[in-house]
Design a protein around this motif. Structure first.
Motif, mmCIF file in Angstrom:
data_model
loop_
_atom_site.group_PDB
_atom_site.id
_atom_site.type_symbol
_atom_site.label_atom_id
_atom_site.label_comp_id
_atom_site.label_asym_id
_atom_site.label_seq_id
_atom_site.Cartn_x
_atom_site.Cartn_y
_atom_site.Cartn_z
ATOM 1 N N VAL A 12 -5.189 13.640 -0.291
ATOM 2 C CA VAL A 12 -4.547 12.394 0.102
ATOM 3 C C VAL A 12 -5.457 11.630 1.059
ATOM 4 O O VAL A 12 -6.195 12.217 1.858
ATOM 5 N N HIS A 13 -5.397 10.302 1.010
ATOM 6 C CA HIS A 13 -6.109 9.458 1.963
ATOM 7 C C HIS A 13 -5.422 9.491 3.330
ATOM 8 O O HIS A 13 -4.217 9.698 3.429
ATOM 9 N N GLY A 14 -6.198 9.236 4.389
ATOM 10 C CA GLY A 14 -5.597 8.962 5.686
ATOM 11 C C GLY A 14 -6.182 9.712 6.863
ATOM 12 O O GLY A 14 -5.991 9.301 8.004
ATOM 13 N N GLY A 15 -6.888 10.818 6.630
ATOM 14 C CA GLY A 15 -7.391 11.608 7.739
ATOM 15 C C GLY A 15 -8.575 10.982 8.451
ATOM 16 O O GLY A 15 -8.872 11.338 9.595
ATOM 17 N N VAL A 16 -9.264 10.052 7.800
ATOM 18 C CA VAL A 16 -10.443 9.404 8.383
ATOM 19 C C VAL A 16 -10.153 7.915 8.523
ATOM 20 O O VAL A 16 -9.989 7.210 7.527
ATOM 21 N N VAL A 60 -1.828 2.453 7.383
ATOM 22 C CA VAL A 60 -0.727 3.393 7.147
ATOM 23 C C VAL A 60 0.024 3.023 5.873
ATOM 24 O O VAL A 60 0.327 3.891 5.041
ATOM 25 N N ASP A 61 0.311 1.741 5.686
ATOM 26 C CA ASP A 61 1.032 1.309 4.486
ATOM 27 C C ASP A 61 0.249 1.646 3.219
ATOM 28 O O ASP A 61 0.830 2.085 2.215
ATOM 29 N N ALA A 62 -1.069 1.453 3.253
ATOM 30 C CA ALA A 62 -1.897 1.743 2.077
ATOM 31 C C ALA A 62 -1.928 3.237 1.780
ATOM 32 O O ALA A 62 -1.862 3.660 0.618
ATOM 33 N N CYS A 63 -2.007 4.061 2.829
ATOM 34 C CA CYS A 63 -2.013 5.514 2.624
ATOM 35 C C CYS A 63 -0.672 6.003 2.094
ATOM 36 O O CYS A 63 -0.617 6.898 1.237
ATOM 37 N N VAL A 64 0.418 5.429 2.590
ATOM 38 C CA VAL A 64 1.744 5.801 2.095
ATOM 39 C C VAL A 64 1.891 5.394 0.631
ATOM 40 O O VAL A 64 2.425 6.153 -0.195
ATOM 41 N N ALA A 65 1.408 4.202 0.280
ATOM 42 C CA ALA A 65 1.469 3.759 -1.114
ATOM 43 C C ALA A 65 0.653 4.687 -2.012
ATOM 44 O O ALA A 65 1.069 5.022 -3.133
ATOM 45 N N ASP A 66 -0.498 5.129 -1.518
ATOM 46 C CA ASP A 66 -1.329 6.066 -2.271
ATOM 47 C C ASP A 66 -0.600 7.394 -2.469
ATOM 48 O O ASP A 66 -0.624 7.976 -3.563
ATOM 49 N N LEU A 67 0.065 7.879 -1.418
ATOM 50 C CA LEU A 67 0.822 9.123 -1.526
ATOM 51 C C LEU A 67 1.948 8.992 -2.547
ATOM 52 O O LEU A 67 2.149 9.876 -3.394
ATOM 53 N N LYS A 68 2.691 7.895 -2.493
ATOM 54 C CA LYS A 68 3.785 7.684 -3.454
ATOM 55 C C LYS A 68 3.256 7.640 -4.886
ATOM 56 O O LYS A 68 3.853 8.224 -5.796
ATOM 57 N N ASP A 69 2.139 6.960 -5.071
ATOM 58 C CA ASP A 69 1.552 6.883 -6.409
ATOM 59 C C ASP A 69 1.129 8.268 -6.893
ATOM 60 O O ASP A 69 1.378 8.630 -8.043
ATOM 61 N N LEU A 70 0.510 9.048 -6.011
ATOM 62 C CA LEU A 70 0.069 10.392 -6.376
ATOM 63 C C LEU A 70 1.249 11.257 -6.788
ATOM 64 O O LEU A 70 1.190 11.984 -7.799
ATOM 65 N N LEU A 71 2.338 11.194 -6.035
ATOM 66 C CA LEU A 71 3.508 12.013 -6.353
ATOM 67 C C LEU A 71 4.167 11.598 -7.660
ATOM 68 O O LEU A 71 4.880 12.396 -8.284
ATOM 69 N N ASP A 114 -1.735 6.768 14.976
ATOM 70 C CA ASP A 114 -0.493 7.447 15.321
ATOM 71 C C ASP A 114 0.624 6.953 14.420
ATOM 72 O O ASP A 114 0.752 5.754 14.159
ATOM 73 N N GLY A 115 1.425 7.882 13.949
ATOM 74 C CA GLY A 115 2.558 7.530 13.103
ATOM 75 C C GLY A 115 2.326 7.723 11.619
ATOM 76 O O GLY A 115 3.281 7.660 10.836
ATOM 77 N N LEU A 116 1.081 7.990 11.190
ATOM 78 C CA LEU A 116 0.837 8.147 9.750
ATOM 79 C C LEU A 116 1.647 9.295 9.178
ATOM 80 O O LEU A 116 2.312 9.150 8.137
ATOM 81 N N TYR A 117 1.614 10.451 9.844
ATOM 82 C CA TYR A 117 2.306 11.605 9.268
ATOM 83 C C TYR A 117 3.829 11.465 9.364
ATOM 84 O O TYR A 117 4.554 12.048 8.561
ATOM 85 N N TRP A 138 0.852 17.035 16.460
ATOM 86 C CA TRP A 138 1.848 16.381 15.605
ATOM 87 C C TRP A 138 2.749 15.440 16.391
ATOM 88 O O TRP A 138 3.377 14.536 15.805
ATOM 89 N N GLN A 139 2.810 15.604 17.707
ATOM 90 C CA GLN A 139 3.713 14.776 18.497
ATOM 91 C C GLN A 139 3.279 13.310 18.554
ATOM 92 O O GLN A 139 4.081 12.449 18.929
ATOM 93 N N ALA A 140 2.038 13.016 18.157
ATOM 94 C CA ALA A 140 1.629 11.615 18.011
ATOM 95 C C ALA A 140 2.298 10.981 16.799
ATOM 96 O O ALA A 140 2.226 9.766 16.606
ATOM 97 N N HIS A 141 2.953 11.792 15.988
ATOM 98 C CA HIS A 141 3.631 11.332 14.770
ATOM 99 C C HIS A 141 5.085 11.799 14.801
ATOM 100 O O HIS A 141 5.664 12.120 13.766
ATOM 101 N N ALA A 142 5.668 11.846 15.977
ATOM 102 C CA ALA A 142 6.939 12.548 16.165
ATOM 103 C C ALA A 142 8.167 11.753 15.772
ATOM 104 O O ALA A 142 9.281 12.255 15.906
#
Length: 427
Positions: A164-168, A183-194, A219-222, A255-259
């Motif tokens: 998945v995209h987003g770690g870099v 973040v929106d683009a990475c979420v869209a990529d995740l939805k498409d992959l699934l 912060d907030g991606l995860y 993970w608390q940066a994405h809590a």
């Protein structure tokens, strides 16, 4: 070539990496310093790959190890183990996971193996989501979910892994976007992959990618990923082997940066909690941890002596607010290094939080990785009396800076000055 190095080469694998053209043997340490066998002192900004979390030769830890070793060192998990129970209670308490259960291992690799076993069993799926540029250990299954080519010696795996995209944040197809759009683009990529695969068992992700060069998403991606994962029943595994126990300063866990979406389903940890002792583990809520329908034990996970060390180390960490020190001193160190980097064309980015700092190097005038210069800086820093690490993906090369969390302001300035000289002399 020293005699010890020659002996090393004769009996150990060629792929067992060593730092420096003339490798050093570290003989002892105290506080934030170590000495080699020739008697030379170094300021340690790597801590045995992030394992020396509090300090070298921390009196509370050495005392706990000595006293426990005088009683009993090991009995396996087939018998009640007071230090293991006491540490599990403390870890469960600080985990943020409701009704938490804790299983101890000997390493981060083994912890991630266990998390994969739990997730795939609980979800009845061998498909995993992992992040590009990730690293999760050197075992067969951990290599199968590692998204960093430099640390993946085989493509064979018992798992089907989708990356998945987003770690870099500052490289890749979404790097030009602002944080919200990223973040929106990475979420869209995740939805498409699934939409193209059967539901995976879990997403495993490092809040800050360690071996990958201390890269991280906004912060907030995860948390945003978590909303999508929940719709599919997919678990979230936070690999906190390098980020946990307050190293990032702002938070006790990465993970608390994405809590916003609550704690992960599973957290893995290791490295710093043992302050050099072989301690790793997995935290999960009871229904997940208890999903295995066969017996299991651990011969060396949770031994009395390692548990005593980890309990003393965690107590010291909390009582001395080393997370707060990491935030304060780490913030000063990052700003100092950013000021240096702004004057050097080969420094692309100084990133990180707390005492987890990456300095990405490139060929001046380009965005191309510069591993040769990185190696030269590593050598120059050692010659100046500073030990640092390195990392990166297929298109990055970064210095990794992770001193013990008890680092003082004076020591931070000392290390920054040595690194500045190493950078300027190399470039």
């Amino acid at each position: 070539m020293t005699d010890l190095y020659a002996r090393h080469r004769r009996v150990l694998p060629d792929w067992l990496a060593l730092y420096y053209d003339d490798p050093i043997e570290i003989s002892h340490g105290e506080g934030r310093y170590v000495w080699d066998s020739a008697g030379r002192r170094y300021l340690d900004f790597f801590g045995g790959i992030l394992t020396t979390l509090t300090a070298h030769a921390l009196p509370e830890v050495t005392k706990a190890v000595s006293e426990q070793a005088a009683r009993i060192i090991h009995s396996s998990t087939l018998y009640l183990n007071r230090p293991m129970v006491e540490l599990a209670e403390r870890v469960a308490q600080v985990s943020g996971i409701p009704d938490a259960r804790v299983f101890f291992t000997t390493s981060g690799t083994e912890a991630n193996d266990t998390a994969l076993l739990l997730a795939t069993t609980y979800r009845r799926s061998n498909t995993l989501l992992a992040m590009r540029n990730s690293y999760h250990g050197r075992s067969f299954s951990a290599i199968g979910i590692t998204g960093n080519r430099a640390w993946s010696p085989t493509s064979l795996s018992p798992l089907q892994t989708l990356y998945v995209h987003g770690g870099v944040r500052t490289r890749g197809p979404f790097a030009h976007l602002d944080d919200r759009a990223f973040v929106d683009a990475c979420v869209a990529d995740l939805k498409d992959l699934l939409g193209h695969t059967r539901p995976p068992a879990a997403l495993i992700a490092e809040p800050v990618q360690g071996v990958g060069g201390f890269t991280s998403p906004p912060d907030g991606l995860y948390a945003a990923f978590r909303q999508v994962l929940r719709d599919h029943g997919i678990l979230w595994i936070a690999d906190e082997v390098q980020t946990g126990w307050g190293r990032t300063g702002d938070h006790f866990w990465g993970w608390q940066a994405h809590a916003r979406s609550g704690p992960p389903d599973i957290v893995t940890f290791a490295k710093g909690i043992g302050n050099g002792m072989s301690v790793g583990g997995v935290i999960a809520r009871a229904e997940i941890m208890n999903c295995l329908d066969a017996q299991s034990i651990s011969t060396f996970g949770g031994t009395q002596v390692t548990m005593a060390a980890a309990l003393a180390n965690l107590t010291h960490l909390l009582e001395h607010d080393l997370q707060g020190n990491a935030r304060r001193v780490g913030g000063l160190l990052i700003e100092r290094l950013r000021a240096v980097g702004a004057q050097l064309p080969g420094v692309r980015e100084v990133r990180g939080r707390g005492l987890m700092i990456g300095v990405e190097l490139v060929r001046p005038g380009t965005d191309e990785a510069d591993p040769q210069t990185l190696a030269a800086v590593l050598e120059a820093a050692r010659e100046g009396g500073l030990l640092i690490g390195k990392g990166g993906g297929h298109d990055t090369s970064a210095l990794r800076i992770t001193p013990p969390l008890s680092l003082t302001v004076a020591e931070a300035e000392e290390g920054a000055a040595i690194l500045e000289h190493a950078l300027r002399s190399t470039y």
